[in-house]
Motif scaffolding. Structure first.
Motif, short mmCIF file in Angstrom:
data_model
loop_
_atom_site.label_atom_id
_atom_site.label_comp_id
_atom_site.label_asym_id
_atom_site.label_seq_id
_atom_site.Cartn_x
_atom_site.Cartn_y
_atom_site.Cartn_z
N GLU A 37 0.84 -1.19 0.00
CA GLU A 37 0.00 0.00 0.00
C GLU A 37 0.87 1.25 0.00
O GLU A 37 0.65 2.19 -0.75
CB GLU A 37 -0.92 0.00 1.22
N GLU A 38 1.92 1.22 0.85
CA GLU A 38 2.76 2.40 0.95
C GLU A 38 3.46 2.69 -0.38
O GLU A 38 3.51 3.84 -0.82
CB GLU A 38 3.79 2.19 2.04
N HIS A 39 3.98 1.62 -1.01
CA HIS A 39 4.72 1.87 -2.25
C HIS A 39 3.81 2.33 -3.39
O HIS A 39 4.24 3.09 -4.25
CB HIS A 39 5.49 0.62 -2.66
N PHE A 40 2.57 1.90 -3.39
CA PHE A 40 1.69 2.33 -4.46
C PHE A 40 1.05 3.69 -4.16
O PHE A 40 0.83 4.48 -5.06
CB PHE A 40 0.60 1.28 -4.73
N MET A 41 0.75 3.95 -2.89
CA MET A 41 -0.01 5.15 -2.57
C MET A 41 0.85 6.33 -2.13
O MET A 41 0.52 7.47 -2.40
CB MET A 41 -1.05 4.86 -1.47
N THR A 42 1.93 6.09 -1.41
CA THR A 42 2.69 7.21 -0.85
C THR A 42 3.96 7.49 -1.62
O THR A 42 4.15 8.58 -2.14
CB THR A 42 3.02 6.94 0.63
N THR A 43 4.85 6.49 -1.69
CA THR A 43 6.13 6.78 -2.34
C THR A 43 6.01 6.67 -3.86
O THR A 43 6.89 7.12 -4.58
CB THR A 43 7.23 5.82 -1.87
N MET A 44 4.95 6.07 -4.33
CA MET A 44 4.71 5.89 -5.76
C MET A 44 5.83 5.12 -6.44
O MET A 44 6.11 5.31 -7.62
CB MET A 44 4.53 7.23 -6.46
N ASN A 45 6.50 4.28 -5.68
CA ASN A 45 7.51 3.42 -6.27
C ASN A 45 6.82 2.11 -6.65
O ASN A 45 6.85 1.13 -5.92
CB ASN A 45 8.62 3.17 -5.25
N TRP A 46 6.16 2.12 -7.81
CA TRP A 46 5.36 0.96 -8.20
C TRP A 46 6.24 -0.27 -8.43
O TRP A 46 5.79 -1.38 -8.26
CB TRP A 46 4.54 1.28 -9.45
N GLY A 47 7.49 -0.01 -8.84
CA GLY A 47 8.40 -1.14 -9.07
C GLY A 47 8.59 -1.97 -7.82
O GLY A 47 8.40 -3.18 -7.82
N MET A 48 8.91 -1.26 -6.71
CA MET A 48 9.14 -1.98 -5.45
C MET A 48 7.86 -2.63 -4.96
O MET A 48 7.87 -3.77 -4.49
CB MET A 48 9.66 -0.98 -4.41
N GLY A 49 6.73 -1.91 -5.10
CA GLY A 49 5.45 -2.48 -4.71
C GLY A 49 5.17 -3.77 -5.47
O GLY A 49 4.74 -4.77 -4.89
N SER A 50 5.46 -3.74 -6.77
CA SER A 50 5.22 -4.93 -7.59
C SER A 50 6.15 -6.06 -7.18
O SER A 50 5.74 -7.23 -7.17
CB SER A 50 5.45 -4.62 -9.06
N THR A 51 7.38 -5.71 -6.83
CA THR A 51 8.32 -6.75 -6.40
C THR A 51 7.76 -7.48 -5.19
O THR A 51 7.77 -8.72 -5.15
CB THR A 51 9.67 -6.11 -6.03
N ILE A 52 7.26 -6.73 -4.24
CA ILE A 52 6.69 -7.37 -3.05
C ILE A 52 5.48 -8.20 -3.45
O ILE A 52 5.26 -9.30 -2.94
CB ILE A 52 6.32 -6.33 -1.98
N GLY A 53 4.70 -7.67 -4.42
CA GLY A 53 3.56 -8.42 -4.92
C GLY A 53 3.99 -9.75 -5.51
O GLY A 53 3.38 -10.80 -5.23
N VAL A 54 5.06 -9.72 -6.31
CA VAL A 54 5.55 -10.96 -6.93
C VAL A 54 5.97 -11.94 -5.84
O VAL A 54 5.65 -13.14 -5.90
CB VAL A 54 6.74 -10.66 -7.87
N ILE A 55 6.62 -11.42 -4.80
CA ILE A 55 7.07 -12.31 -3.73
C ILE A 55 5.88 -12.94 -3.01
O ILE A 55 5.88 -14.13 -2.70
CB ILE A 55 8.00 -11.55 -2.78
N LEU A 56 4.81 -12.14 -2.83
CA LEU A 56 3.59 -12.70 -2.23
C LEU A 56 3.02 -13.80 -3.11
O LEU A 56 2.60 -14.85 -2.62
CB LEU A 56 2.54 -11.59 -2.07
N ILE A 57 3.01 -13.55 -4.43
CA ILE A 57 2.45 -14.55 -5.34
C ILE A 57 3.26 -15.84 -5.25
O ILE A 57 2.70 -16.94 -5.19
CB ILE A 57 2.43 -14.00 -6.79
#
Lengths: 357, 277
Positions: free
Chosen positions: B229-249
């Motif tokens: 949430e933080e990476h997508f909404m606050t820091t807008m670092n979608w790359g890092m947010g996606s990385t964490i998403g991939v790790i969750l997947i």
């Protein structure tokens, strides 16, 4: 099978009727064209609905009020350009960011009729030096809110008072990296806009020591919790605080005199604007003292309009909590847009603090 | 016949392609970009070398595990006794009913219950041991998360138990097995598929819970969902947010593999039979 089919048809029919009804309803509100509509993009509950009616009656424009709940969400929507917003109300650092990203149109001051009503103290701020792109809407501070049943006024005047071991497990913080890191920076005598990594790291390790006093790091719910006496102390913004004070008479708000954050929500005309004429009409409408005063009373935030401030009741106007003395205001800093890298550094440090136990 | 069948597949395939495969590819692609949009492995390096993310992953995993264990311990007996009661449909409805209510509303209701002036604390004060700090603790987070997930655990287990042939239980008793033996050697192994389905339905969503961590946990419980949430909404670092998403997947895939039914083949036969009908 037959039963299932008739049920399915029933649901579909119902949907159809509802769709038709909602279509009819929106039709009956008058035909909406870009020419007579003002697409306003604002924070939730940030404009007195009576003023919208008044504006519509006076000018004949139809106001389409859409809300956002974070500057970042607003930024993304305007950047993608799905809806052509004519006027938006972002905060200071976001205005700087939007300006740098070429998302704003300059405002022609010759078209403004009541610009002189604004207090010079709130103009020409760092994020928009000559107010070329933005007109102040509301301003406010970051401060401490406390409950006088548990905390004496003399015990809670400065940021450092939060670190008092007496407040073990009793402080609520807003979930906002810049604000919480900022208060630690101020308490160490640094700027809230520092980009010096060692100062930031020092602020974070100071925050870690606060960890034992922190009960929770929450967002909007802070209002509900403070009104219900869930915690005696909280760090939050003045606007939120004024709503809490209205809900619980034991609460008080302090802006520490050593400094803090001064924030603005300003009106801007985004690049997406289709109806600039309506946008100017609205800015002028909101700059008029009686309207600005009415809105300030409705929302509870501090108005940058000095003519409007005079119209407010004395109890509001002289309230040191929300209109702090000039000597304090001079020490407050506006957040600058520090660029993506530094913003992330702030957030990463804040995340470390949140995880620290 | 075969042609019409593949024709009817088109909408489903299109759906899966558009709303399952494409987003996954996009997330994978994003996770290899930095904020300037250039290709980089940096996000994965950051994730692997920062103790913050490692600790967060362990946290998420640990809480998801706890939630799963708690719900399983409550759900299995519940489902078992449910299958033995009369008015099963009514009880089942009562269990499903809370899932019709919005997650956020249920969470807010818990705030009202657990707060300093809430009903639970009023009761504790009444019996002389209150008020206690209930909100913003690990246990309250666990309580609310488990409450929300319980129906998703009960239903698959209940279905498995109902499908169990009573003759098998009777046979086990006739052949001299004790109640415990009947349970551990017959009933439990035969309903294991339901348990596994329940674990999948609970563990996987629990990994990425984030609203409850803030509302009930007061951000004193930090999971990977918070970071996304933080990476997508606050820091807008979608790359890092996606990385964490991939790790969750990836984590979810591991869970799926671990809990996958070994008797899959048997099931497929049944499915095929149904299709030919």
């Amino acid at each position: 099978m037959k039963k299932l089919l008739s049920m399915l048809l029933g649901i579909l029919g119902l949907c159809g009727i509802l769709f038709f009804a909602s279509h009819q309803l929106s039709e009956s509100q008058g035909s909406v064209t870009t020419k007579n509509t003002l697409n306003l993009f604002n924070w939730g509950d940030y404009l007195d609905p009576a003023l919208i009616k008044k504006f519509e009656r006076e000018t004949g424009y139809h106001v389409q009020y859409e809300t956002f709940d974070s500057n970042e969400a607003m930024y993304t929507k305007i950047k993608q350009g799905g809806t052509s917003y004519d006027l938006a109300v972002p905060s200071d650092y976001m205005i700087e960011k939007m300006r740098k990203a070429n998302l704003l149109l300059p405002i022609d001051k010759n078209k403004l009729t009541h610009f002189n009503n604004l207090d010079p103290m709130f103009l020409h701020k760092s994020f928009d030096k000559n107010n070329r792109y933005s007109i102040p809407y509301f301003w406010g501070t970051l401060g401490i809110i406390y409950n006088d049943q548990k905390v004496k006024a003399s015990e809670m005047q400065h940021w450092d008072d939060l670190w008092n071991p007496k407040w073990k497990d009793s402080i609520m913080l807003v979930d906002s990296a810049r604000d919480i890191m900022g208060l630690a920076l101020i308490s160490q005598g640094h700027s809230v806009n520092t980009t010096n990594t060692s100062e930031m790291v020092a602020a974070q390790s100071k925050l870690n020591k606060l960890s034992g006093n922190v009960k929770a790091v929450v967002a909007d719910e802070i209002k509900l919790y403070m009104i219900q006496n869930e915690a005696p102390i909280a760090v939050t913004w003045s606007g939120e605080a004024s709503e809490m004070l209205a809900g619980n008479s034991h609460l008080h708000y302090v802006v520490p005199s050593e400094g803090g954050n001064l924030w603005f929500d300003n009106m801007v005309i985004p690049k997406t604007a289709k109806n600039k004429k309506a946008a100017y009409a609205f800015i002028n409408f909101m700059l008029r003292p009686e309207n600005a005063a009415q809105n300030a009373e409705y929302v509870g935030y501090a108005t940058p309009n000095k003519a409007a401030k005079k119209l407010l009741p004395a109890s509001v106007r002289n309230d040191k909590q929300f209109y702090p003395p000039e000597s304090t205001i001079k020490k407050l800093e506006v957040y600058a847009d520090l660029g993506a890298k530094k913003v992330e550094e702030y957030n990463d440090l804040f995340l470390k603090f949140k995880m620290y136990r | 016949m075969k042609k019409t069948r593949s024709f009817f597949m088109v909408p489903y395939l299109a759906w899966i392609l558009l709303f399952v495969i494409t987003p996954l590819i996009l997330i994978l692609y994003q996770s290899f970009t930095n904020s300037a949009g250039q290709f980089t492995f940096q996000n994965y390096v950051t994730y692997g070398t920062s103790w913050v993310y490692l600790k967060m992953s362990l946290n998420s995993f640990w809480y998801a595990l706890l939630i799963t264990v708690v719900t399983l311990l409550i759900s299995y007996p519940t489902a078992y006794f449910l299958s033995k009661t009369k008015r099963q449909q009514l009880w089942l409805l009562l269990i499903i009913l809370p899932t019709w209510i919005n997650l956020l509303l249920k969470t807010y209701a818990f705030i009202g219950l657990l707060s300093q002036t809430g009903s639970v604390n009023q009761f504790l004060t009444f019996i002389g041991i209150g008020p206690q700090q209930l909100l913003f603790s690990n246990s309250s987070f666990l309580l609310v998360a488990s409450y929300i997930e319980i129906p998703f655990m009960i239903l698959p287990i209940y279905n498995a138990i109902v499908q169990l042939d009573p003759a098998l239980v009777n046979a086990s008793r006739d052949l001299g097995a004790t109640n415990f033996q009947t349970f551990s050697k017959v009933i439990f192994p035969l309903t294991l598929s339901g348990v596994k389905a329940g674990i999948q339905a609970v563990f996987i969503p629990s990994l990425s819970l984030f609203m409850i961590t803030r509302l009930i946990g007061g951000n004193r419980v930090i999971t990977l969902g918070t970071a996304i949430e933080e990476h997508f909404m606050t820091t807008m670092n979608w790359g890092m947010g996606s990385t964490i998403g991939v790790i969750l997947i990836v984590m979810m895939f591991i869970i799926m593999l671990l809990t996958n039914d070994r008797k899959k083949k048997h099931r497929e036969v049944i499915v095929d039979e149904k299709e030919t009908l």
